[in-house]
Design an enzyme around this catalytic site. Structure first.
Site, PDB file in Angstrom:
ATOM      1  N   HIS A  40     -35.332  45.918  29.097  1.00 49.73           N
ATOM      2  CA  HIS A  40     -34.060  45.919  28.375  1.00 49.73           C
ATOM      3  C   HIS A  40     -33.936  44.678  27.512  1.00 49.73           C
ATOM      4  CE1 HIS A  40     -33.488  43.279  31.798  1.00 49.73           C
ATOM      5  NE2 HIS A  40     -32.678  42.622  30.991  1.00 49.73           N
ATOM      6  N   HIS A 126     -34.460  39.450  22.743  1.00 46.96           N
ATOM      7  CA  HIS A 126     -35.797  39.516  23.349  1.00 46.96           C
ATOM      8  C   HIS A 126     -35.806  40.390  24.592  1.00 46.96           C
ATOM      9  CE1 HIS A 126     -33.825  36.429  25.794  1.00 46.96           C
ATOM     10  NE2 HIS A 126     -34.627  36.822  26.766  1.00 46.96           N
TER      11      HIS A 126
HETATM   12  P1  2AM Z   1     -33.786  37.196  30.209  1.00 43.60           P
HETATM   13  O1  2AM Z   1     -34.069  38.557  29.684  1.00 43.60           O
HETATM   14  O2  2AM Z   1     -33.803  36.152  29.164  1.00 43.60           O
HETATM   15  O3  2AM Z   1     -34.596  36.835  31.415  1.00 43.60           O
HETATM   16  C1  2AM Z   1     -30.916  39.887  34.306  1.00 43.60           C
HETATM   17  O4  2AM Z   1     -31.160  38.688  34.952  1.00 43.60           O
HETATM   18  C2  2AM Z   1     -30.907  39.710  32.827  1.00 43.60           C
HETATM   19  O5  2AM Z   1     -29.889  38.781  32.457  1.00 43.60           O
HETATM   20  C3  2AM Z   1     -32.213  39.169  32.288  1.00 43.60           C
HETATM   21  O6  2AM Z   1     -32.586  39.965  31.185  1.00 43.60           O
HETATM   22  C4  2AM Z   1     -31.884  37.755  31.880  1.00 43.60           C
HETATM   23  O7  2AM Z   1     -32.332  37.296  30.672  1.00 43.60           O
HETATM   24  C5  2AM Z   1     -30.420  37.811  31.622  1.00 43.60           C
HETATM   25  N1  2AM Z   1     -29.846  36.487  31.743  1.00 43.60           N
HETATM   26  C6  2AM Z   1     -29.224  35.805  30.751  1.00 43.60           C
HETATM   27  N2  2AM Z   1     -28.788  34.625  31.190  1.00 43.60           N
HETATM   28  C7  2AM Z   1     -29.153  34.540  32.475  1.00 43.60           C
HETATM   29  C8  2AM Z   1     -29.002  33.532  33.473  1.00 43.60           C
HETATM   30  N3  2AM Z   1     -28.344  32.393  33.229  1.00 43.60           N
HETATM   31  N4  2AM Z   1     -29.524  33.770  34.689  1.00 43.60           N
HETATM   32  C9  2AM Z   1     -30.179  34.913  34.952  1.00 43.60           C
HETATM   33  N5  2AM Z   1     -30.343  35.906  34.058  1.00 43.60           N
HETATM   34  C10 2AM Z   1     -29.834  35.721  32.837  1.00 43.60           C
END
Ligand code: 2AM
Length: 184
Positions: A40, A126
């Site tokens: 996703h 991303h």
């Molecule tokens: P990421 O794709 O950059 O890893 C579930 O954890 C989703 O939430 C992931 O896609 C993650 O991003 C996103 N996410 C964004 N901020 C986050 C944070 N502070 N901690 C964990 N997950 C985060």
């Protein structure tokens, strides 16, 4: 419960990412790769919230999505956080129209209005591919060799999903709590 809103990656784009992940895995890097089921593009991370707040969050997500039509997206370049020179989170960039940024901004502001602080970092659309294990490192620009290993597949984002991230022993699993069709 841990919640975030994002756009699921499906069909051909998803297959391309799954194939890229298979190439990446061959390197035996000290990386926890993501599960293939839950690919996703995150637009808003709400974090850990009390279940009673689910309804107001759903409402904010619905409101933010209003007026957004299907989004013409595409697989873009590989990248890493905090930087390509110091890769810790490995990702595949997603190219999108200004309507994607607008939707992300509306989710940030809608979240802020109900008590969720904005990210404070510029939006870099991303799909996370993997995370370097604690105490390990990859060489600088480790992903450069893989830029030729996948096609820049265009795809359409037709749904916005509010996901619940459920921690399991095999890593997080993403269950959808609300699915909105982007049909304006
Ligand atoms: P990421 O794709 O950059 O890893 C579930 O954890 C989703 O939430 C992931 O896609 C993650 O991003 C996103 N996410 C964004 N901020 C986050 C944070 N502070 N901690 C964990 N997950 C985060």
């Amino acid at each position: 419960m841990r919640l975030f809103a994002g756009i699921p990656i499906v069909d051909e784009a998803r297959r391309e990412i799954v194939a890229l992940l298979a190439h990446l895995r061959e390197r035996d890097w000290p990386v926890r790769w993501v599960r293939e089921e839950g690919l996703h593009l995150t637009l808003k991370f709400f974090g850990e919230v009390a279940p009673e707040r689910l309804e107001v969050i759903e409402e904010a997500v619905r409101f933010a999505a209003q007026g957004t039509g299907a989004l013409a997206l595409g697989l873009d370049q590989l990248g890493a956080f905090p930087s390509a020179a110091r890769p810790r989170v490995l990702w595949l960039g997603i190219a999108g129209p200004s309507a994607l940024e607008l939707l992300q901004d509306r989710l940030e502001r809608g979240g802020e209005a109900i008590g969720f602080p904005p990210e404070g970092t510029p939006f870099q659309p991303h799909v996370t591919l993997g995370r370097v294990r604690e105490g390990h490192r990859l060489p600088p620009r480790a992903l450069d060799d893989f830029e030729e290993q996948y096609a820049r597949v265009p795809f359409v984002g037709t749904r916005l999903v509010l996901y619940e991230s459920v921690l399991t022993t095999g890593g997080p699993r993403y269950d959808s709590r609300l699915t909105l069709e982007l049909t304006a």
